[in-house]
Design an enzyme around this catalytic site. Sequence first.
Site, short mmCIF file in Angstrom:
data_model
loop_
_atom_site.label_atom_id
_atom_site.label_comp_id
_atom_site.label_asym_id
_atom_site.label_seq_id
_atom_site.Cartn_x
_atom_site.Cartn_y
_atom_site.Cartn_z
N TYR A 35 0.83 -1.21 0.00
CA TYR A 35 0.00 0.00 0.00
C TYR A 35 0.86 1.26 0.00
O TYR A 35 1.92 1.31 0.63
CB TYR A 35 -0.93 0.02 1.21
CG TYR A 35 -1.89 1.17 1.15
CD1 TYR A 35 -3.02 1.09 0.35
CD2 TYR A 35 -1.64 2.37 1.81
CE1 TYR A 35 -3.90 2.16 0.24
CE2 TYR A 35 -2.52 3.44 1.72
CZ TYR A 35 -3.64 3.33 0.94
OH TYR A 35 -4.50 4.38 0.82
N TRP B 96 1.24 5.43 -2.26
CA TRP B 96 0.81 6.19 -3.42
C TRP B 96 1.73 6.06 -4.64
O TRP B 96 1.44 6.62 -5.68
CB TRP B 96 0.62 7.66 -3.05
CG TRP B 96 -0.82 7.95 -2.77
CD1 TRP B 96 -1.61 7.31 -1.85
CD2 TRP B 96 -1.66 8.92 -3.42
NE1 TRP B 96 -2.88 7.84 -1.89
CE2 TRP B 96 -2.93 8.84 -2.84
CE3 TRP B 96 -1.44 9.86 -4.42
CZ2 TRP B 96 -4.00 9.66 -3.23
CZ3 TRP B 96 -2.50 10.68 -4.80
CH2 TRP B 96 -3.76 10.56 -4.23
N1 LIG Z 1 -2.40 9.10 11.40
C1 LIG Z 1 -2.76 9.02 10.13
N2 LIG Z 1 -2.16 8.14 9.34
C2 LIG Z 1 -2.48 8.06 8.04
C3 LIG Z 1 -3.47 8.91 7.49
C4 LIG Z 1 -4.10 9.84 8.36
O1 LIG Z 1 -4.99 10.61 7.95
N3 LIG Z 1 -3.71 9.88 9.68
N4 LIG Z 1 -3.79 8.81 6.17
C5 LIG Z 1 -3.60 7.52 5.54
C6 LIG Z 1 -3.76 7.62 4.09
S1 LIG Z 1 -5.28 8.20 3.56
C7 LIG Z 1 -2.81 7.21 3.21
S2 LIG Z 1 -3.20 7.21 1.53
C8 LIG Z 1 -1.49 6.72 3.67
C9 LIG Z 1 -0.30 7.15 2.80
O2 LIG Z 1 0.52 6.12 2.66
P1 LIG Z 1 2.11 6.17 2.36
O3 LIG Z 1 2.52 4.78 2.05
O4 LIG Z 1 2.80 6.82 3.48
O5 LIG Z 1 2.21 7.05 1.08
P2 LIG Z 1 3.47 7.68 0.36
O6 LIG Z 1 4.22 8.57 1.30
O7 LIG Z 1 2.90 8.29 -0.86
O8 LIG Z 1 4.41 6.47 0.03
C10 LIG Z 1 4.85 6.19 -1.24
C11 LIG Z 1 6.27 5.64 -1.18
O9 LIG Z 1 6.59 5.08 -2.44
C12 LIG Z 1 7.84 5.57 -2.90
N5 LIG Z 1 7.76 5.64 -4.37
C13 LIG Z 1 7.24 6.63 -5.13
N6 LIG Z 1 7.35 6.31 -6.43
C14 LIG Z 1 7.93 5.11 -6.51
C15 LIG Z 1 8.31 4.27 -7.60
O10 LIG Z 1 8.13 4.58 -8.77
N7 LIG Z 1 8.88 3.07 -7.27
C16 LIG Z 1 9.10 2.69 -6.00
N8 LIG Z 1 9.64 1.49 -5.80
N9 LIG Z 1 8.78 3.48 -4.95
C17 LIG Z 1 8.20 4.67 -5.20
C18 LIG Z 1 7.99 6.93 -2.25
O11 LIG Z 1 9.36 7.29 -2.14
C19 LIG Z 1 7.29 6.73 -0.91
O12 LIG Z 1 8.19 6.28 0.07
O13 LIG Z 1 -1.25 7.18 5.00
C20 LIG Z 1 -2.30 6.82 5.89
N10 LIG Z 1 -1.88 7.13 7.24
N1 LIG Z 2 -1.51 18.17 0.56
C1 LIG Z 2 -1.95 16.91 0.64
N2 LIG Z 2 -3.17 16.60 0.15
C2 LIG Z 2 -3.63 15.33 0.24
C3 LIG Z 2 -2.86 14.29 0.80
C4 LIG Z 2 -1.59 14.64 1.33
O1 LIG Z 2 -0.86 13.79 1.87
N3 LIG Z 2 -1.17 15.93 1.22
N4 LIG Z 2 -3.35 13.00 0.85
C5 LIG Z 2 -4.45 12.65 -0.05
C6 LIG Z 2 -5.11 11.42 0.39
S1 LIG Z 2 -4.34 9.94 0.06
C7 LIG Z 2 -6.31 11.40 0.98
S2 LIG Z 2 -6.99 9.92 1.43
C8 LIG Z 2 -7.05 12.65 1.23
C9 LIG Z 2 -7.64 12.65 2.63
O2 LIG Z 2 -8.63 13.61 2.75
P1 LIG Z 2 -9.24 13.89 4.21
O3 LIG Z 2 -9.36 12.63 4.94
O4 LIG Z 2 -10.45 14.70 4.07
O5 LIG Z 2 -8.07 14.79 4.80
P2 LIG Z 2 -7.56 15.15 6.26
O6 LIG Z 2 -6.59 16.26 6.04
O7 LIG Z 2 -7.07 13.95 6.96
O8 LIG Z 2 -8.83 15.67 7.02
C10 LIG Z 2 -9.53 16.82 6.62
C11 LIG Z 2 -9.95 17.58 7.83
O9 LIG Z 2 -10.92 16.85 8.55
C12 LIG Z 2 -10.92 17.34 9.89
N5 LIG Z 2 -11.31 16.31 10.83
C13 LIG Z 2 -10.56 15.32 11.37
N6 LIG Z 2 -11.29 14.60 12.24
C14 LIG Z 2 -12.52 15.14 12.25
C15 LIG Z 2 -13.74 14.86 12.95
O10 LIG Z 2 -13.84 13.93 13.75
N7 LIG Z 2 -14.82 15.64 12.66
C16 LIG Z 2 -14.76 16.67 11.78
N8 LIG Z 2 -15.87 17.36 11.54
N9 LIG Z 2 -13.64 16.97 11.13
C17 LIG Z 2 -12.53 16.21 11.36
C18 LIG Z 2 -9.52 17.80 10.19
O11 LIG Z 2 -9.58 19.08 10.74
C19 LIG Z 2 -8.83 17.79 8.84
O12 LIG Z 2 -8.12 18.97 8.58
O13 LIG Z 2 -6.21 13.77 1.10
C20 LIG Z 2 -5.48 13.77 -0.12
N10 LIG Z 2 -4.86 15.05 -0.27
MO LIG Z 3 -5.29 8.23 1.21
#
Ligand SMILES: Nc1nc2c(c(=O)[nH]1)N[C@H]1C(S)=C(S)[C@@H](COP(=O)(O)OP(=O)(O)OC[C@H]3O[C@@H](n4cnc5c(=O)[nH]c(N)nc54)[C@H](O)[C@@H]3O)O[C@H]1N2
Ligand SMILES: Nc1nc2c(c(=O)[nH]1)N[C@H]1C(S)=C(S)[C@@H](COP(=O)(O)OP(=O)(O)OC[C@H]3O[C@@H](n4cnc5c(=O)[nH]c(N)nc54)[C@H](O)[C@@H]3O)O[C@H]1N2
Ligand SMILES: [Mo]
Length: 783
Positions: A123, A125
């Site tokens: 998992y 991006w």
């Molecule tokens: N506490 C908390 N934790 C969260 C979240 C949250 O809201 N709160 N959000 C969650 C969500 S929604 C997501 S999507 C995840 C994000 O999940 P992560 O896995 O942290 O996402 P990335 O940092 O995009 O990781 C992509 C990795 O792939 C590598 N990479 C990029 N391109 C390539 C390529 O071409 N080849 C190879 N081999 N590697 C490559 C990059 O260097 C990077 O290390 O985190 C989750 N974790």
């Molecule tokens: N710049 C940037 N943009 C991203 C990403 C990134 O890593 N960087 N990640 C992308 C990915 S993979 C995903 S999945 C999306 C995630 O999209 P979201 O899940 O919507 O993003 P978050 O920033 O985790 O949360 C949005 C807001 O929700 C509010 N929030 C948190 N908990 C609660 C709650 O219990 N109640 C209410 N009402 N609000 C709450 C927080 O204030 C937070 O700022 O974002 C995408 N966009």
């Molecule tokens: Mo995500």
Amino acid sequence: MKASLERRNLVSSHWGIYEPVADPATGQIRALRGLPEDPDPSPIGLAMLDANGSPLRVRRPAVRAGWLDRETGASRLDTGRGRGRGREPFVEVPWDTALELVAAELERVRTAHGNASIFGGSYGWSSAGRFHHAQSQVHRFLNSIGGYVRHADSYSLGAARVLMPHIVASMDELMAGHHGWDVLAAHTKLFVSFGGVPAKNAQISAGGTARHRVREGLASMASNGCRFVNFSPVGADLEVPGAGAVEWVPIRPNTDTAIMLALACETILAGSHDEAFLASHCVGFERWRDYLLGEADGIVKNADWAAPITGVPARRIRALAAEMATVRTLVNVSWSVQRADHGEQPYWAAVALAAVLGQIGLPGGGFGAGYGAVNLIGSPERRFAGPTLPQGRNAVSEFIPVARIADMLLRPGETFRYNGGTHRYPDIRLVYWAGGNPFHHHQDLNRLARAWQRPETIVVHEQVWTPTARMADIVLPATTTLEREDIGYSTREALIVAMKPICVPPGEARDDYTIFGDLARRLGAEQAFTEGLDARAWLRRLYEDSIPHAAAAGFELPPFEAFWDAGALRLPEPAEPVVMLGAFREDPHAAPLRTPSGKVEIHSERIAGFALADCPGHPVWLAPREWLGAAQAEAYPLHLISDQPFTKLHSQLDFSSYSVGARIKGREPAWIHPEDAGARGIADGDLVRVFNDRGACLAAAVVTDRVAPRVVKLSTGAWWDPVDPGTPGSLDKHGNPNVLTRDEPASTLSQGCAAQSCLVQIERFEGEAPPVTAFELPTFVHR
Ligand SMILES: Nc1nc2c(c(=O)[nH]1)N[C@H]1C(S)=C(S)[C@@H](COP(=O)(O)OP(=O)(O)OC[C@H]3O[C@@H](n4cnc5c(=O)[nH]c(N)nc54)[C@H](O)[C@@H]3O)O[C@H]1N2
Ligand SMILES: Nc1nc2c(c(=O)[nH]1)N[C@H]1C(S)=C(S)[C@@H](COP(=O)(O)OP(=O)(O)OC[C@H]3O[C@@H](n4cnc5c(=O)[nH]c(N)nc54)[C@H](O)[C@@H]3O)O[C@H]1N2
Ligand SMILES: [Mo]
């Protein structure tokens, strides 16, 4: 209608599409700039070029010293096999040696234990580009050698992906179907959001945004007279230019469901619910009404009931309910609200509330699931899947819900519930990761570090020395999008990009495709994996395979050569505005939903039949295990919001000048309310320690009234940087909130990520702070 060729040289990334700027004297690319036609390009991607040559790049294949010793017989597989991960130095080896080691280990494991002992979920991006998408590549490769244990769903939408198909439609269908911003601007008068419409998040869309629309979309809604009400712990989640456009209602985190129940209850008590719509387009309303009116438990879920739970005054809820029943209203829920304990409930409640208001399927009315989460939501562009790499067939049926990785590693053979079924955790011997960073993204990283000691072998392909690469046994250096040819396209964007390399790969980095091709050959699966094609031939294949899909979407693609020569393709303007669930509204018999009843399920017989205490048959208020109303709030009185970072995509480019420049004293900023800071003697810019029973990290305080009292916001993204990697509870010096979050699922329905249910305490950090070492290379030794 034809897609039109544009003669351009473009770079496509998750942050958007950029133009390379060449030095006029040398012709060398020295910078990137945003697309001239993009009204709001993201600054994140501008730093991509300088980060590309970073000293943190993985330059040669590397093997953990203790793992090599094991190979030569110095230590045994079964004794403390993974303890050295993250602690021992690496030995750099030639590519041939590395490929031999990986191939032999895959062969040993699949022969001795079967393919169901290989976890290949990977998992994360990855990078933009339809072919060199690392996660797709690793899945295709592992399928070609007999399969692997996969993951289901995503961290993004764990609870919603499982819930929504039962009650209205799949998340994929909904994501593509949201009212366009143009429709919202023309029709919506009241936009009620739970979790805002964070423009910071809409910087992102997987593959390459051509036009960042959220700020212009919100501005055009406001100028047409739409008002915004934002229930959120963080005021900065919804910012619209123009005085008075947004009312921020600070809410106690994780209590959104209670507000929605109260809004529905007050609407019903006032007799303003849409009985005709509830009868013609929904099932199960009566059951829910009885619950709201307290028929069984004697508790009426009205505004007075919700006020002490949520911290929102009852009169505000009541007035809003009255207003919602009279104007075109959209109820939006951010993705974050379902990334919590009982995360299904706010999603189900939002749909049910919208049903009670009777505006589902009307232009600009009903519900939204994630305006602002990514740029895709609300795009008016054509619906076209674009070129995609076929992943083949997986012969292994075992899987895990994505966020259950530590459970899987710690509890092989144990059962778990998922979507009504009962399944068993496989016994994993080998973990293969390409394109993700679990030591950034998973909850309770100290627990993951313990679980991570169990597999016999961990192979990671990485571009840079991330915490996950450091925790691996074998690290293979991968190229970036700037170093290879690909096709860039993001669903519901207007540009398809012929991505041409603008940099030379550093050291000995190779494309994931080349690496997997070499491994497949060693494992007798070359034909299945490569089909005899090189990368360019694959690009042509993927492009040509997408031509019929373009035709189905109403336009014609030119031949591959013409596209490749020109450099970009612009899709024709969409034929019609997108109105979410409009066809269903018009005729629910002709265009039924794919739910069991064909209608919106306010009560679901199917989910009720699963008999789950943590997700019954209709939306309910269930207190989270960890929230400000819980007993633990005495010891840990602050709710931690770990949202998505402003200055990067997850952990990607954390080391870039842009991301590092936003740090304070080298640490991630932690927002805290002036009252909470004052009570702890914390001043703006102070180093703080954020902690609970699971872990602790350093961060830098930003004292601001843009967060609600008793809320701390520490964004994800910082590379995990423990004082002593591998020691449970070790202080993270950098500010990764996942040393604090709980590793428990949203419910036994979805098993989704529930990171947003987390309590912490915070204190000023006194004394000498340990330096951040996340951006130093691991140690290497020679053999
Ligand atoms: N506490 C908390 N934790 C969260 C979240 C949250 O809201 N709160 N959000 C969650 C969500 S929604 C997501 S999507 C995840 C994000 O999940 P992560 O896995 O942290 O996402 P990335 O940092 O995009 O990781 C992509 C990795 O792939 C590598 N990479 C990029 N391109 C390539 C390529 O071409 N080849 C190879 N081999 N590697 C490559 C990059 O260097 C990077 O290390 O985190 C989750 N974790
Ligand atoms: N710049 C940037 N943009 C991203 C990403 C990134 O890593 N960087 N990640 C992308 C990915 S993979 C995903 S999945 C999306 C995630 O999209 P979201 O899940 O919507 O993003 P978050 O920033 O985790 O949360 C949005 C807001 O929700 C509010 N929030 C948190 N908990 C609660 C709650 O219990 N109640 C209410 N009402 N609000 C709450 C927080 O204030 C937070 O700022 O974002 C995408 N966009
Ligand atoms: Mo995500």
